[in-house]
Write a protein that holds these residues in place. Structure first.
Motif, short mmCIF file in Angstrom:
data_model
loop_
_atom_site.label_atom_id
_atom_site.label_comp_id
_atom_site.label_asym_id
_atom_site.label_seq_id
_atom_site.Cartn_x
_atom_site.Cartn_y
_atom_site.Cartn_z
N ILE B 282 54.18 7.74 -64.56
CA ILE B 282 53.53 6.74 -62.87
C ILE B 282 53.94 6.49 -62.52
N GLY B 283 53.90 5.24 -62.95
CA GLY B 283 54.54 4.06 -61.21
C GLY B 283 54.16 3.08 -61.80
N VAL B 284 54.07 2.40 -60.71
CA VAL B 284 53.88 0.57 -60.96
C VAL B 284 51.89 1.28 -60.38
N THR B 316 64.52 11.67 -66.02
CA THR B 316 64.10 13.21 -66.79
C THR B 316 63.86 13.99 -66.80
N ALA B 317 64.64 15.00 -67.43
CA ALA B 317 63.74 16.16 -67.71
C ALA B 317 62.28 16.65 -68.09
N CYS B 318 62.07 16.08 -68.49
CA CYS B 318 60.96 15.61 -69.46
C CYS B 318 59.67 15.12 -68.18
N ARG B 319 58.50 16.14 -68.78
CA ARG B 319 57.32 16.13 -67.17
C ARG B 319 56.16 15.32 -68.08
N CYS B 320 56.49 14.44 -68.57
CA CYS B 320 55.68 13.53 -68.94
C CYS B 320 54.70 12.81 -67.59
N GLY B 321 55.17 12.48 -67.20
CA GLY B 321 54.78 12.03 -66.02
C GLY B 321 53.48 13.41 -65.15
N ASP B 322 53.79 14.06 -65.39
CA ASP B 322 52.59 14.77 -64.40
C ASP B 322 51.59 15.44 -65.61
N VAL B 323 51.68 15.51 -67.40
CA VAL B 323 51.22 15.60 -67.81
C VAL B 323 50.30 14.37 -68.34
N LEU B 324 50.91 13.50 -67.97
CA LEU B 324 49.44 12.26 -68.14
C LEU B 324 48.59 12.19 -66.94
#
Ligand code: SF4
Lengths: 72, 366
Positions: B282-284, B316-324
């Motif tokens: 997500i970021g800061v 990374t290729a992980c899309r956790c940010g978009d999932v979260l």
């Protein structure tokens, strides 16, 4: 991770209490609550009672749910 | 009377669940509501009880950032490993942190190679471990949200009172309303209501969501973790949307009050101070973290050992940010179920049992 389970206070001495949690007795801390008495229900998370569980409020929510179920 | 199951079974009654689903469908009409369950425990409960498909067409549930393990940045894991490896500290951690990937390794992999780490149930167990092992520095990996913050604060205060000087905490405590504010303002997230966490709310109180509800004109409902709690919470949100309202309501009155647990809040305010903090994917987010206050600086592992947690946005290729953020569902990630499975997680949302990807994988929700 923020799971908390309803447990009943069975014994207490100072801030330490023994609760029954799904049939298992466990020692927890009552540091986060004032004046908890034996027999009360609390929510336990990471070894601490984080809040009381109000039986009265639980019954009110359940009766509201029952009303909705009956209306449908 | 079997006391151990009270206040759980009553909130799982299938007939009432069907009635609530009927009520939600009726209220939603032909406008499907897009709601976010903020908390990972809700994510698991929704996946396990199969609520998502039962509401399809009426409600779309997207999962939020509420799995503390999933949003802990890799720099935190790296700092924890450094404390064990370079400073010789004995680490104490909640079990679900072990498989979270750092930049190059995980705690589990390092443990296999000799890193000294104990899994504890309570932060107080880590204080007891330190009291028994005075010759070693014991560092508790203090990860969590507002639900866990008072327990970590309680452990720090206990260590201070009992003068357990070889105890310290690597803190990565986060606060939820600040993250909700960021998500509510994100035009890509587009949610119409928040299902607010049960036990975070027990501590901070339902009124803590008033600023989010007011600033973003978005309904917020605190709900418990049992299926009927969740369905009732969703029903209350759908009614608010239909009315065009943006109130804070509370379904979980048996535990969460409007003001929350004041004693826990005071303890947290004594031991911690708000700080800006990085969320994985997500970021800061401004003022969304809690760091240990000056008063308890002796128990702050970062300062004590000079091992800071450095946040860097992941590549990374992980899309956790978009999932979260609820922008995609786990099944939309090309790695889901292929290069990324619970036994070999590629991204953090697959690591913890509360991770959205793990919950979708296990219960086939994607
Ligand atoms: S499936 Fe794995 S790689 Fe994809 S978003 Fe989820 S955790 Fe990340």
């Amino acid at each position: 991770m923020c799971l908390g389970v309803p447990a009943r206070v069975m014994e207490r001495s100072g801030d330490a209490a023994i609760v029954e949690l799904g049939g298992v007795r466990r020692e927890i801390s009552l540091m986060l609550l004032d004046d908890v008495s034996v027999g009360e229900w609390v929510i336990v998370h990471a070894g601490f009672a984080i809040e009381r569980l109000s039986e009265e409020e639980a019954e009110q929510t359940l009766s509201l749910l029952r009303e909705i179920a009956d209306a449908f | 009377m079997n006391c151990s199951i009270r206040y759980i079974d009553e909130f799982r009654d299938p007939a009432t669940a069907r009635a609530l689903i009927g009520r939600i469908r009726q209220d939603a009409g032909d406008h499907p509501a897009r709601l976010m369950e903020v908390c990972g425990t809700h994510t698991v409960a929704i996946a396990r009880s199969g609520i998502r498909p039962l509401l399809s067409g009426a409600v779309t549930m997207v999962s939020g950032p509420g799995c503390p393990v999933c949003v802990t940045p890799d720099g935190y894991i790296d700092a924890a490993i450094a404390l064990g490896r370079e400073k010789g500290a004995l680490l104490a951690s909640f079990g679900d942190m072990l498989r979270v990937p750092g930049k190059t390794s995980s705690l589990e992999r390092e443990k296999g190679k000799g890193l000294d780490l104990r899994v504890v149930y309570s932060p107080l167990d880590a204080v007891a471990l330190a009291a028994e092992t005075r010759s070693r520095e014991v560092v508790f990996l203090g990860v969590g949200f507002e639900t866990t913050a008072p327990a970590i604060a309680g452990a720090i205060r206990t260590a201070a009172q009992q003068r357990v000087a070889n105890f310290s905490v690597l803190s990565s405590v986060r606060t939820i309303p600040e993250a909700m504010g960021v998500l509510a303002a994100d035009p890509e997230v587009r949610i119409e209501g928040f299902l607010c966490p049960a036990h975070v709310s027990a501590i901070i109180g339902a009124d803590a969501y008033l600023p989010v509800a007011e600033a973003h004109r978005i309904p917020c409902v605190v709900a418990g973790f049992e299926p009927l709690d969740i369905l009732m919470g969703i029903s209350m949100l759908v009614r608010q949307i239909r009315e065009g309202a943006a109130r804070v309501e509370n379904e979980y009155t048996r535990v969460a009050t409007r003001g929350g647990n004041r004693k826990a809040q005071e303890l947290v305010a004594d031991v911690f101070v708000p700080c800006d903090t990085g969320w994985r994917g997500i970021g800061v987010i401004r003022a969304s973290g809690l760091r240990i206050s000056e008063r308890y600086a002796a128990f702050d592992a970062e300062g004590k050992f000079g091992v800071p947690v450095v946040y860097t946005p992941e590549r990374t290729a992980c899309r956790c940010g978009d999932v979260l953020k609820g922008k995609i569902l786990p099944g939309d990630c090309p790695l889901f179920g292929k290069a990324c499975v619970p036994d070999e997680p590629y991204g953090p949302c697959m690591v913890s049992s509360e991770g959205t990807c793990a919950a979708h994988y296990r219960y086939g929700a994607s």
